[in-house]
Design an enzyme around this catalytic site. Structure first.
Site, PDB file in Angstrom:
ATOM      1  CB  CYS A  20      55.797  43.115  61.654  1.00 13.60           C
ATOM      2  SG  CYS A  20      55.665  44.887  62.079  1.00 13.60           S
ATOM      3  CE  LYS A  50      53.628  53.613  61.050  1.00 16.91           C
ATOM      4  NZ  LYS A  50      52.325  53.696  60.323  1.00 16.91           N
ATOM      5  CB  SER A  63      55.339  50.425  58.547  1.00 18.03           C
ATOM      6  OG  SER A  63      54.146  51.072  58.936  1.00 18.03           O
ATOM      7  CG  HIS A 105      56.062  45.434  57.347  1.00 18.76           C
ATOM      8  ND1 HIS A 105      55.190  44.388  57.579  1.00 18.76           N
ATOM      9  CD2 HIS A 105      55.859  46.324  58.350  1.00 18.76           C
ATOM     10  CE1 HIS A 105      54.474  44.637  58.658  1.00 18.76           C
ATOM     11  NE2 HIS A 105      54.858  45.801  59.152  1.00 18.76           N
ATOM     12  CD  GLU A 145      55.532  41.698  55.209  1.00 15.39           C
ATOM     13  OE1 GLU A 145      54.654  42.239  55.904  1.00 15.39           O
ATOM     14  OE2 GLU A 145      56.745  41.710  55.510  1.00 15.39           O
ATOM     15  NE  ARG A 172      45.854  53.143  57.536  1.00 12.44           N
ATOM     16  CZ  ARG A 172      46.704  52.135  57.710  1.00 12.44           C
ATOM     17  NH1 ARG A 172      46.486  50.965  57.156  1.00 12.44           N
ATOM     18  NH2 ARG A 172      47.807  52.335  58.413  1.00 12.44           N
TER      19      ARG A 172
END
Length: 288
Positions: free
Chosen positions: A125, A146, A175, A218, A220, A232
């Site tokens: 990333c 985004k 992301s 991502h 992972e 969040r």
């Protein structure tokens, strides 16, 4: 391949419950084997979450001072060591110009150190964008919105040992507020584009000369990482869209399905295998 981690690492119990092969450190040191030495430069605020995600794949907020003291060493303490592999994570600073990140100078020294003390680096990333910029001058660009969700990706190099067992197309979580552009990657012949997406652009690059991988997304992430990011940001009053292709029917009340786990394990397993096959038997010979 079992992984060896400190006996008291918090990630240990989670990994054992998931069936990941874990060898106790106290057992490993009694065996006459040459275990791979893999370092992790963990730039993410949630250290325990990130190390669990990385350890999960290798084996198949704020961090408390006690956790840092118990499991992390400073750069000065490890700079003389050699590593077979070295992973650099992302960081929540992606919208800043690289040179404005307050630890940029130290990070570039670590990047340069990997060229003499690491056999095979793996950048993820923001860490991948930072390393690609440092070594190859590859710029990052701010996105208008985004890139957030689970997107289809294409296998551009089925013969690559890093993509052994990969499908022709597959899903990977994304992301980020920035991107690298395909046209600028292709202008750099020393970089090989292995995975690409029509929606979110380049995903995985290989620098063969440096035995390095740059993963801009991502792979992972665990099943609920995007859900927690979404909740969040929404609770903080931020303008955030429902992650694309993540919740069944785009309904945030439904449990997301993990559609990338197998390819995440494949990628890290292939990287570990390539590192194991090519690294010198003696750590002292790395970088020679």
């Amino acid at each position: 391949m079992p992984i060896r981690i400190p006996d008291t690492l918090p990630a240990r119990e989670t990994l054992l419950k998931e069936g990941v092969a874990v060898m106790r450190e106290t057992d490993a040191i009694r065996q006459d084997i040459r275990p791979l030495q893999i370092g992790l430069l963990n730039l993410m605020p949630n250290k325990i979450r990130t190390e669990t995600q990385i350890a999960r794949l290798i084996g198949a907020s704020n961090t408390s001072q006690e956790h840092l003291i118990s499991f992390y060493q400073t750069w000065e303490e490890i700079r003389e060591r050699k590593f077979d592999g070295f992973i650099v994570t992302g960081a929540p600073v992606e919208t800043l110009p690289f040179e404005e990140v307050n630890y940029w100078d130290e990070l570039t020294r670590i990047f340069d150190w990997t060229q003499t003390n690491v056999h095979s680096p793996f950048y993820i990333c923001w860490g991948a964008m930072a390393a690609a910029y440092h070594f190859h001058g590859l710029p990052k660009h701010l996105l208008e919105a985004k890139a957030f969700g689970v997107f289809r990706h294409r296998n551009l190099d089925p013969a690559s040992p890093y993509l052994s067992g990969f499908s022709d197309d597959f899903s990977i979580p994304v992301s980020r507020w920035t991107e690298v552009r395909r046209s600028e990657v292709l202008e750099r012949p020393e970089l090989r584009l292995l995975i690409d997406s029509d929606d979110t652009g380049p995903c995985l690059l290989e620098d063969r000369a440096r035995r390095s991988l740059f993963m801009f997304n991502h792979v992972e992430y665990d099943s609920f990482s995007l859900k927690e990011e979404f909740e969040r940001d929404r609770e903080a009053g931020k303008q955030i869209q429902v992650p694309y292709g993540y919740f069944p029917g785009d309904d945030p009340t439904r449990q997301p399905l993990n559609r990338w786990r197998s390819h995440a394990h494949l990628l890290f397993g292939n990287w570990i295998n390539q590192t194991y096959q090519s690294t010198p038997f003696s750590l002292d010979e790395i970088g020679g």
